[in-house]
Design an enzyme around this catalytic site. Structure first.
Site: not given
Length: 697
Positions: A72, A102, A128, A145
C-alpha cells in the site's frame, strides 16, 4: 463506526497494523485459495473504491478470518505521503475483519481479488475520526490508499467451534469439483504435534468419505479429514490446525496439525447400456478436456490388466492389449463399448463387470471367461472426433440416422439387445424434431420414427420390459391405429403384464385386419387359456368371500347346522403366539448343478451372520405358464422359500442369501443387505420377496 488504530513503528516508517496479537492456528503458506465466494456486500458511502489494475480471478475474494498480504501507499487529500510499504520493501499481513486495521481497510479489501490494485478513498468515520492520529494524521482527515492485494491464506472454521481451522496452502486444479459423502478419493495425510513431532502419516491411500478407514487410527481425525475433503479439489493441499484434545483425545499430544493432500477424486459411473449397475467405471486418472467419443468415432483403447473379483490376474489375458474399433458399432464386447464412450482422452479407469457375457472379448483372451466379477484396467489412448450432429445438414442427419438403424438391426440379429436398443434411441436423437426439414425429408423421418419405436418395442420384449414396450407401441398406434406389428407387440406386452383381456382385444383386431397372420393365430389361444385360468381363480376367490359374508339369515342358520363341527379326538391346532411373526423368505434362482440356497442374517434363528448356521431353503415346484409368443415356451421361474418364526421384538433386521454346493465354494450376496421390519407384526405373516444382489444369479 470510528476505528481508532495505533500506529506502530516499523523501522523508520509507520505501519497500519496494530501490535501483533496472539492468533491461534492461522496457518502458513502463500495461498489465496478457497472454494466459495459469497456475494460482495456493497461498500458504504464513507469508503470509495476505484480499480486501477483488474484481477485475473475476480470471482475469488478473501473472507473474514483470512490472513491477507498487501502492498500500500497512503496519502492525504493534498498528496502528502504518510506511509508506504513499498518504500520499506516489504508487504504487510493481517487478519481480515478482526479489528487489526482501520474499518475502511477491512471493508475495502474484502471486495478485492488477488493481483488487483485499487484506490481506496476513506472518510474519517472509517479511518481515525475527528481526532486523527497526530502528528501524522490530521483531525477529520480523508485518507487515500493505493492498495495491491498480493495473496491471502483462507482460514476456514470447519465445524464453527474454532476447534479446527483449515488453511489452504496449495490451490487445487479444479476448484468447482469437490467430493461428497461416499466419494472415493486418493489422499496423503500427516499429523504432527505443535513442536513438529510426527504422530501418524499415510501416503497416497484410497479413502471413502464417510466410511471409517482402517488407515486412519483415530476416529476424530477421520471426522476432520471427511469434513475438510468436502471443501477441497483435486491436487489441493491444506493444513488443519486442531486445538488440544480435538483429535487424539487423552493421548497427550496437545494441539495437532494435519497436513492433507487430495491427489485424486475417483468418479464412479454406471456405463452399462441399461444403467442397471452391471458395468461400472471408476476413473483413476483424469483425462484431458471434456470431449468423449461418440457413436462411429475411431477409438484407440489400451487394456493393461484383467483380474477377477479377488484381484487375481485372469490367466488367459496377455497384456497390455491395444484395441482399435469404432465406438458402439458392436466390434468389441458390450462392457468395453459402453465404457469407451464415457472416457476422455488420456483417462485411465477401472472397469468392473458383474455379468460374464458382457465382458467376453476374444481379443483380450476372455472369450470364455465365466467368473462372476471381472475388473479391467484400461486407458483411452486417443480417438478421432467426428462431425457433431448439430453441425450436419438435414440430409446428413437423415443419412446418419439410417446408418445407425442398420447397425442396430445387425446388433438385434446378433442378440445384443441392450446395444441395439441404445442404438435405436440414438437414431431418434439424430433426427430429433424434424419440423424444420423440407417436406420429403419430413415424411421420411415420420416413417423412420415409427419404425424405430416398433424396433424398440421388440428390444424391450426381449429384455423382459413389457411396460416400456407398451409405451413404444402406443406411440405408433396413436399415428397409425392399424399398424399390424404394433398391435401384435402390444398384445405380447399386455400378455406379459397378465392383462389378457387387452391382449386378446389387440389380437382379435389384428386378425380382422389380416386373417392369415400366423403369429396372432398361435398366440390368441394361449391368451384365452390364461384368461380362463385367471377368471377361475377370481371366481374361487369371490365364492370364498361370499361364503364369508353369507346371503341371508336362513342360509346362515342352515350353513351353521351343516358345518357344525363333529367331535374329534385330534388336538386343536394352537393359535399363533401374538408375539411371533411367521416370516417367508422367497427368492428366484435357477440352479446350474447341485447347489442350494440358504438365508442368513442378524437374528439367531437364521445364524447371526454365521453362514454355517444359515437356514436351508426349499425349492418350490415349477409353475406351468402358457407360451408367450408363437408357440414358444415361456421362461422358467425357479423359486426358493424358507418360512421361519421370529419374535416381533427383533424389530428391523438385515439378511442375505447364500449359495452352497458350488464347485468354487460358497457364495454370498454382495452390495446392500435386505431389510425387514417386524415391529407391530406379531401374530401375522410377513412375506419377503427378493432378487439376488450381486454376481452369481
Amino acid at each position: 463506526l470510528v476505528q481508532t488504530v495505533e500506529f506502530v513503528r516499523s523501522g523508520t516508517a509507520f505501519g497500519l497494523c496494530r501490535p501483533p496479537r496472539e492468533m491461534s492456528d492461522q496457518g502458513a503458506g502463500s495461498g489465496d485459495e478457497f472454494d466459495y465466494t459469497p456475494p460482495v456486500v456493497p461498500l458504504p458511502d464513507g469508503v470509495q473504491k476505484d480499480v486501477i489494475v483488474e484481477s485475473k480471478t475476480p470471482w475469488r475474494k478473501p473472507q473474514p478470518g483470512d490472513k491477507v498480504k498487501v502492498h500500500y501507499v497512503g496519502t492525504l487529500e493534498d498528496g502528502t505521503l504518510f506511509d508506504s510499504s513499498r518504500e520499506r520493501g516489504a508487504p504487510i499481513e493481517f487478519t481480515l475483519d478482526r479489528g487489526e486495521v482501520i474499518k475502511g481497510w477491512d471493508l475495502g479489501i474484502a471486495t478485492m481479488s488477488k493481483g488487483e490494485t485499487s484506490k481506496l478513498t476513506i472518510q474519517p468515520e472509517y479511518a481515525y475520526g475527528e481526532e486523527g492520529q497526530p502528528p501524522t494524521i490530521p483531525p477529520s482527515a480523508v485518507l487515500i490508499f493505493e492498495v495491491e492485494l498480493i495473496s491471502w491464506i483462507a482460514n476456514d472454521d470447519l465445524f464453527g467451534d474454532e476447534g479446527c481451522l483449515k488453511s489452504t496452502t496449495k490451490e487445487g486444479s479444479d476448484p468447482w469439483n469437490n467430493p461428497s459423502k461416499g466419494s472415493e478419493v486418493r489422499l496423503t495425510f500427516k499429523t504432527t504435534t505443535k513442536n513438529g513431532t510426527l504422530i501418524e502419516e499415510r501416503f497416497e491411500i484410497d479413502y471413502i468419505i464417510g466410511n471409517q478407514s482402517t488407515d486412519v487410527k483415530d476416529p476424530d481425525v477421520a471426522r476432520v479429514i471427511d469434513k475438510a475433503l468436502k471443501k477441497m479439489s483435486r491436487e489441493e493441499t491444506c493444513v488443519l490446525k486442531c486445538t488440544k484434545d480435538y483429535v487424539y483425545k487423552g493421548a497427550g499430544h496437545g494441539a495437532v496439525a494435519i497436513e492433507l493432500t487430495l491427489h485424486e477424486i475417483y468418479n464412479t459411473t454406471d456405463v452399462s447400456f441399461l444403467k442397471d449397475g452391471t458395468v461400472m467405471k471408476k476413473c483413476i486418472k483424469e483425462g484431458e478436456g471434456h470431449e468423449h467419443p461418440d457413436d462411429g468415432n475411431s477409438v484407440h483403447l489400451r487394456v493393461t490388466a484383467a483380474r477377477d473379483g479377488s484381484g487375481a490376474d485372469l490367466p488367459r489375458f496377455k497384456g497390455p492389449v491395444d484395441l482399435k474399433f469404432r465406438c458402439c458399432e458392436g466390434e468389441v464386447c458390450d462392457a468395453i463399448e459402453g465404457a469407451s464412450r464415457e472416457l476422455k482422452r488420456g483417462e485411465k479407469a477401472l472397469l468392473t463387470c458383474m455379468v460374464p457375457w458382457k465382458i467376453r472379448e476374444a481379443k483380450l483372451g476372455l472369450k470364455d471367461v465365466d467368473v462372476p466379477k471381472v475388473v479391467l484396467e484400461l486407458e483411452l489412448v486417443d480417438f478421432v472426433k467426428g462431425k457433431d450432429v448439430w453441425a450436419r445438414t438435414d440430409e446428413d442427419k437423415v443419412e446418419l440416422a439410417l446408418n445407425r438403424k442398420e447397425t442396430a438391426t445387425e446388433l438385434f440379429k446378433a442378440k445384443r439387445f441392450e446395444m441395439a436398443l441404445d442404438k435405436y434411441k440414438k437414431v431418434l436423437d439424430t433426427i430429433g424434431s424434424h419440423d424444420g426439414f423440407h417436406e420429403d425429408l419430413k415424411k421420411g423421418c415420420a416413417v423412420l420414427k415409427r419404425t424405430i419405436e416398433l424396433n424398440k418395442a421388440a428390444c424391450y420384449l426381449q429384455l423382459n420390459d413389457p411396460t416400456s414396450a407398451l409405451t413404444s407401441c402406443n406411440i405408433v398406434l396413436r399415428e397409425d391405429r392399424n399398424n399390424l406389428k404394433a398391435l401384435f407387440r402390444r398384445a405380447k406386452a399386455h400378455h406379459a403384464r397378465t392383462e389378457h383381456i387387452e391382449a386378446a382385444a389387440d389380437l382379435e383386431r389384428l386378425l380382422e385386419l389380416e386373417p392369415s397372420n400366423s403369429e396372432a393365430k398361435a398366440l390368441l389361444p394361449h391368451v384365452r387359456r390364461a384368461q380362463k385360468i385367471a377368471d377361475k381363480a377370481s371366481r374361487n376367490t369371490f365364492a370364498k368371500m361370499c361364503e364369508g359374508f353369507g346371503s341371508g339369515r336362513i342360509d346362515f342358520e342352515e350353513r351353521k347346522k351343516k358345518e357344525e363341527p363333529q367331535p374329534t379326538n385330534e388336538p386343536e391346532e394352537p393359535e399363533q403366539d401374538p408375539e411371533i411373526v411367521r416370516v417367508s423368505f422367497k427368492i428366484e434362482y435357477k440352479p446350474e448343478g447341485e447347489e442350494k440356497l440358504y438365508v442368513v442374517g442378524t437374528p439367531e434363528e437364521i445364524g447371526n451372520w454365521d453362514t454355517s448356521k444359515a437356514v436351508a431353503m426349499e425349492k418350490l415346484p415349477l409353475k406351468w405358464e402358457p407360451p408367450t409368443g408363437s408357440g414358444k415356451a415361456p421362461p422358467e421361474h425357479h423359486f426358493w422359500e424358507a418360512v421361519i418364526e421370529l419374535p416381533q421384538s427383533l424389530g428391523r433386521f438385515e439378511y442375505q442369501y447364500v449359495m452352497k454346493g458350488l464347485p468354487q465354494g460358497d457364495r454370498q450376496e454382495e452390495g446392500s443387505k435386505h431389510k425387514c421390519d417386524l415391529t407391530g407384526m406379531g401374530g401375522s405373516r410377513v412375506r419377503c420377496a427378493d432378487s439376488w444382489r450381486g454376481p452369481g444369479a
